[in-house]
Design an enzyme around this catalytic site. Structure first.
Site, mmCIF file in Angstrom:
data_model
loop_
_atom_site.group_PDB
_atom_site.id
_atom_site.type_symbol
_atom_site.label_atom_id
_atom_site.label_comp_id
_atom_site.label_asym_id
_atom_site.label_seq_id
_atom_site.Cartn_x
_atom_site.Cartn_y
_atom_site.Cartn_z
ATOM 1 N NE ARG A 1 -9.448 0.431 -12.129
ATOM 2 C CZ ARG A 1 -9.068 -0.728 -12.629
ATOM 3 N NH1 ARG A 1 -9.126 -1.814 -11.882
ATOM 4 N NH2 ARG A 1 -8.628 -0.822 -13.874
ATOM 5 C CG HIS B 1 -4.587 1.442 -11.160
ATOM 6 N ND1 HIS B 1 -4.778 1.263 -12.513
ATOM 7 C CD2 HIS B 1 -5.139 0.349 -10.566
ATOM 8 C CE1 HIS B 1 -5.428 0.130 -12.733
ATOM 9 N NE2 HIS B 1 -5.658 -0.441 -11.554
ATOM 10 C CG ASP B 2 -0.342 7.345 -6.974
ATOM 11 O OD1 ASP B 2 0.251 7.863 -7.943
ATOM 12 O OD2 ASP B 2 -0.115 7.675 -5.793
ATOM 13 N N GLY C 1 5.331 4.282 -7.654
ATOM 14 C CA GLY C 1 5.309 4.622 -6.242
ATOM 15 C C GLY C 1 4.140 5.510 -5.864
ATOM 16 C CD GLU D 1 1.148 7.657 -13.296
ATOM 17 O OE1 GLU D 1 0.399 6.902 -12.625
ATOM 18 O OE2 GLU D 1 2.141 8.219 -12.816
ATOM 19 C CG ASN E 1 -4.262 3.918 -15.105
ATOM 20 O OD1 ASN E 1 -4.498 2.943 -14.393
ATOM 21 N ND2 ASN E 1 -3.132 4.590 -15.031
ATOM 22 N N PRO F 1 -1.020 -5.095 -13.217
ATOM 23 C CG PRO F 1 -1.231 -6.282 -11.244
ATOM 24 C CD PRO F 1 -1.030 -4.898 -11.764
ATOM 25 C CG HIS G 1 -11.080 -7.130 -8.018
ATOM 26 N ND1 HIS G 1 -10.629 -7.859 -9.112
ATOM 27 C CD2 HIS G 1 -10.616 -5.866 -8.217
ATOM 28 C CE1 HIS G 1 -9.931 -7.072 -9.922
ATOM 29 N NE2 HIS G 1 -9.905 -5.866 -9.392
ATOM 30 C CB THR G 2 -14.791 -7.642 -1.744
ATOM 31 O OG1 THR G 2 -16.058 -7.977 -1.178
ATOM 32 C CG2 THR G 2 -14.224 -6.443 -1.001
ATOM 33 C CG ASP H 1 -18.118 -9.653 -3.899
ATOM 34 O OD1 ASP H 1 -19.029 -8.800 -4.001
ATOM 35 O OD2 ASP H 1 -17.315 -9.643 -2.954
ATOM 36 C CB THR I 1 -21.718 -8.382 -0.866
ATOM 37 O OG1 THR I 1 -20.368 -8.886 -0.741
ATOM 38 C CG2 THR I 1 -22.701 -9.446 -0.409
ATOM 39 C CG ASP J 1 -18.508 -9.031 2.029
ATOM 40 O OD1 ASP J 1 -17.926 -9.226 0.939
ATOM 41 O OD2 ASP J 1 -19.744 -8.956 2.123
#
Length: 319
Positions: free
Chosen positions: A62, A66-67, A72, A88, A94, A163, A193-194, A239, A241, A246
């Site tokens: 993450r 976010h960086d 950039g 930031e 953040n 986002p 986001h797994t 999720d 797991t 995965d």
């Protein structure tokens, strides 16, 4: 004449393929002569970090996203606030959510001991994100290196270009297309986001108000995340797991068990449904596309030489 929703999405599906260009200044072998120990140092430190805390891999992945997405891939997200400038870390997307800074500090200390004033914090972060995925059973890829570090933070970019948990599909596609990332990149990168968990405050509205959610899933979450202020420390995994990289995230989307509104926005009657379904059925396809998208993400507006620098301390610019 009003443009149809599906035609609008089709345009965005194609947008990234015409706006992203390879960055010829970056190379996986950039430090082959000046710091050949680099990859081993980073991987060893990441093994230690994940052994001590399996959730830190999600944090570093993450942190890298976010960086790169805010101005950039220049390690600006690592800068602490000073009297002269606000960094930031306190931007809305953040604040209270980014972690892993101490791991980057440790890696930087070890790299400086082996190769003084040679390797940028931006490159260390890129390698740490890659190894976080690989060590949690995900794909590996060749990280293109050679970035310099920013000498100032991008607080405004961090506040407005990332986002949010309530982002709709058109907003997600638009934000990614603005970075030269197409719909396939967006869906694959969302699969990050797994790993990890989210705070109750970010999914409360979805579990109490959305109709496109599995009733048993929402009922279980409502028991610990009630309406109102609730418990600020309550979290839930993205999720089933959360400690393994995965395709379970996509299986859960197909079952309408996406945790955030922005997660479930990827599935349920849109042009990206086929991608979600492919990834839910084919873990290898997800891994390949995620690795390719991470290379493209790492190419977002890197610094080369001046006005950047090789920071000696990732949290502050050189004196």
């Amino acid at each position: 004449m009003a443009i149809s929703f599906n035609f609008f999405l089709l345009l965005l599906l194609l947008a990234g393929s015409t706006t992203a260009f390879p960055n010829f200044f970056l190379s996986p072998s950039f430090y082959s002569n000046t710091c050949p120990q680099l990859h081993g140092i980073v991987r060893s430190a990441m093994k230690e970090a994940i052994r001590n805390d399996t959730t830190i891999g999600a944090g570093l992945l993450r942190l890298f996203f976010h960086d790169c997405f805010a101005g950039g891939c220049d390690a600006s997200v690592l800068l602490d606030d000073t009297r002269a400038s606000v960094g930031e870390k306190t931007a809305p997307a953040n604040k209270n959510s980014l972690r892993g800074f101490e791991v980057i500090d440790l890696i930087k200390k070890r790299v400086e001991a082996a190769c003084p004033q040679t390797v940028s914090c931006a490159d260390i972060l890129a390698l740490a994100a890659r190894d976080s995925v690989g060590l949690l059973h995900g794909p590996r890829w060749n990280v293109r290196l050679g970035r310099s570090d920013a000498t100032a933070a991008e607080q405004n970019a961090a506040s407005f270009s990332l986002p949010g948990p309530g982002s709709s599909l058109p907003i997600l596609l638009t934000m990614f297309a603005a970075k030269g990332l197409d719909a396939r990149d967006m869906v694959a990168l969302s699969g990050a986001h797994t790993l990890g968990r989210s705070h109750c405050s970010l999914y409360r509205e979805r579990i109490h108000g959305d109709s496109n959610i599995d009733p048993a899933f929402s009922a279980a979450l409502r028991s610990t995340c009630p309406l109102g202020s609730g418990n600020a420390t309550v979290t839930a995994p993205f999720d089933r797991t959360p400690g393994r990289f995965d395709n379970m995230y996509f299986k859960d989307l197909v079952a309408f068990r996406g945790l955030l509104k922005s997660d479930q926005a990827l599935y349920g009657g849109s042009l990206v449904d086929p991608l979600v379904e492919i990834y839910s059925e084919d873990n290898a396809a997800f891994g390949r596309d995620f690795a390719a998208a991470m290379v493209k993400l790492g190419d977002l507006s890197p610094l080369f030489g001046l006005p950047g620098e090789i920071r000696l301390n990732c949290r502050k610019v050189n004196a």
